[in-house]
Design an enzyme around this catalytic site. Sequence first.
Site, PDB file in Angstrom:
ATOM      1  CG  ASP A   1      -1.175  -4.084  -9.523  1.00 52.07           C
ATOM      2  OD1 ASP A   1      -0.210  -4.233  -8.301  1.00 52.07           O
ATOM      3  OD2 ASP A   1      -2.543  -4.306  -9.238  1.00 52.07           O
TER       4      ASP A   1
ATOM      5  N   GLY B   1      -3.950 -11.540  -5.238  1.00 52.94           N
ATOM      6  CA  GLY B   1      -3.155 -10.841  -5.117  1.00 52.94           C
ATOM      7  C   GLY B   1      -2.139 -10.857  -6.795  1.00 52.94           C
TER       8      GLY B   1
ATOM      9  CG  ASP C   1       0.369   1.719  -5.376  1.00 55.76           C
ATOM     10  OD1 ASP C   1      -0.107   1.329  -4.149  1.00 55.76           O
ATOM     11  OD2 ASP C   1       0.062   0.616  -6.215  1.00 55.76           O
TER      12      ASP C   1
ATOM     13  CB  SER D   1      -7.355  -6.800 -13.073  1.00 57.97           C
ATOM     14  OG  SER D   1      -6.513  -6.504 -11.856  1.00 57.97           O
TER      15      SER D   1
ATOM     16  CG  HIS E   1      -2.133  -1.047   0.790  1.00 62.05           C
ATOM     17  ND1 HIS E   1      -3.105  -0.769   0.725  1.00 62.05           N
ATOM     18  CD2 HIS E   1      -1.661  -2.816   1.058  1.00 62.05           C
ATOM     19  CE1 HIS E   1      -4.092  -1.689   0.601  1.00 62.05           C
ATOM     20  NE2 HIS E   1      -2.906  -2.863   1.010  1.00 62.05           N
TER      21      HIS E   1
HETATM   22  C1  GLA Z   1      -3.294  -3.933  -5.001  1.00 65.72           C
HETATM   23  C2  GLA Z   1      -3.264  -2.741  -5.797  1.00 65.72           C
HETATM   24  C3  GLA Z   1      -1.847  -1.572  -5.625  1.00 65.72           C
HETATM   25  C4  GLA Z   1      -1.431  -1.829  -4.562  1.00 65.72           C
HETATM   26  C5  GLA Z   1      -1.447  -3.204  -3.861  1.00 65.72           C
HETATM   27  C6  GLA Z   1      -0.839  -2.620  -2.569  1.00 65.72           C
HETATM   28  O1  GLA Z   1      -2.382  -5.308  -5.778  1.00 65.72           O
HETATM   29  O2  GLA Z   1      -4.006  -2.579  -7.515  1.00 65.72           O
HETATM   30  O3  GLA Z   1      -2.158  -1.047  -6.454  1.00 65.72           O
HETATM   31  O4  GLA Z   1      -1.699  -0.775  -4.071  1.00 65.72           O
HETATM   32  O5  GLA Z   1      -2.917  -3.329  -3.745  1.00 65.72           O
HETATM   33  O6  GLA Z   1       0.233  -2.388  -2.147  1.00 65.72           O
END
Ligand code: GLA
Length: 392
Positions: free
Chosen positions: A178, A130, A43, A134, A41
């Site tokens: 991502d 995770g 980013d 996507s 989290h």
């Molecule tokens: C998801 C979101 C990312 C990032 C992560 C946590 O994967 O798509 O942008 O915030 O959670 O690091």
Amino acid sequence: MDEYDYTARKDTVAQAFAERFGAAPALWARAPGRVDLMGSHTDYNLGYVMTATVDRDTWIAARPRADRQVRIGSLNVASSAAFSLDMIEHDDDAPWTNYVRGVAVALQEAGYALRGFDGLVHSTVPFSSGLSSSAAIEMAAAVVFAAVSGFDLDPVQMALIGQRAENHFVGVNSGILDQYSSALGQSGSALLLDCRTLTHRAVPLNPSLQMVICDTRAARNLTGTEYDERRAQCEHGVRLLQRAYPAIEALRDVSLEQLAAHCDALPEVVARRCRFIIEENRRVLDLARALPVGDRVRLAKLYADSYAGARDLYEIGAPSMAAMMDAMLAAPGVIGARQAGAGFGGCMIALVECEQVVAFSAAVERTYAAGTGIQPRVFPVTASDGAGLLAF
Ligand code: GLA
């Protein structure tokens, strides 16, 4: 099918493509999933992430069309769709196609003239767990659109297009992690990503370390309110801290000392969220020093602290993650283990001694299944190249 056998995979997809569209594919796009090695989290707080692509990826076999129709199917999901680039709407019947639609919308909004295509998707990235399945389909779709329409797409621009698709069309308020990882990943290296400058530095993993994904296979839904709530709490913290430090724009700019000095001005839960992000950011930079040399003591501590902070301060843990953490830490060869992605279940990541990967995986599967009744998926991953065309 063997996930890693490109020849067999290509034959299967090409045959299915011919059956569906009556011709052979003219091009092949590929984009990988990703796993974060540190930096949960961070980013959307414009901080740092240590991210790596994985060798699980999404392919789109495609054939350009003369018109502006897109016909898209999948070998993973039964649903398919056809839409016109002149009127792109949400698809509730084949929701996975919204990633492709969203990329088309974002590209057109950015001024790119698009041509249609017939496409068939095949992915080896587990869905909703995770590993950014996507982002992988978004980046693969962007590669196809660029190729069939005849323009070049800079990888950072491509990542931003994907994020826009996700935020504005799909409706998930995610950060850049991502898409950036999938677009710019490098084979054999992790990336130290700076989410403010959108630049990175390659950080090699010490060759004695193996990344191992441990998928809890527990339900996880990113579109839930929890993710948005964490974001809002961080932004709230920034607004309150700006009263004392007007120059700060994001938690990236705040030190632990500054937070401690003004903790009382923040609601308790907001202060905890902020502390986690600030500490996690530091851990990413520390990891950049520990990974290449394989400093076992440092890695274990950074990973343990990251998991404890995610669980207690950021509260993105889940019972399945606790059970997986116990299983990973009890398994032979483990160096460090923590959450991955957004948390709330899904995949976790362990760094494991190379020669103990088989024993580690077997032990994790046994312990986790015995404790939870759920059969996990445990598999080693290697960083692969970022999105692009496959040269078949
Ligand atoms: C998801 C979101 C990312 C990032 C992560 C946590 O994967 O798509 O942008 O915030 O959670 O690091």
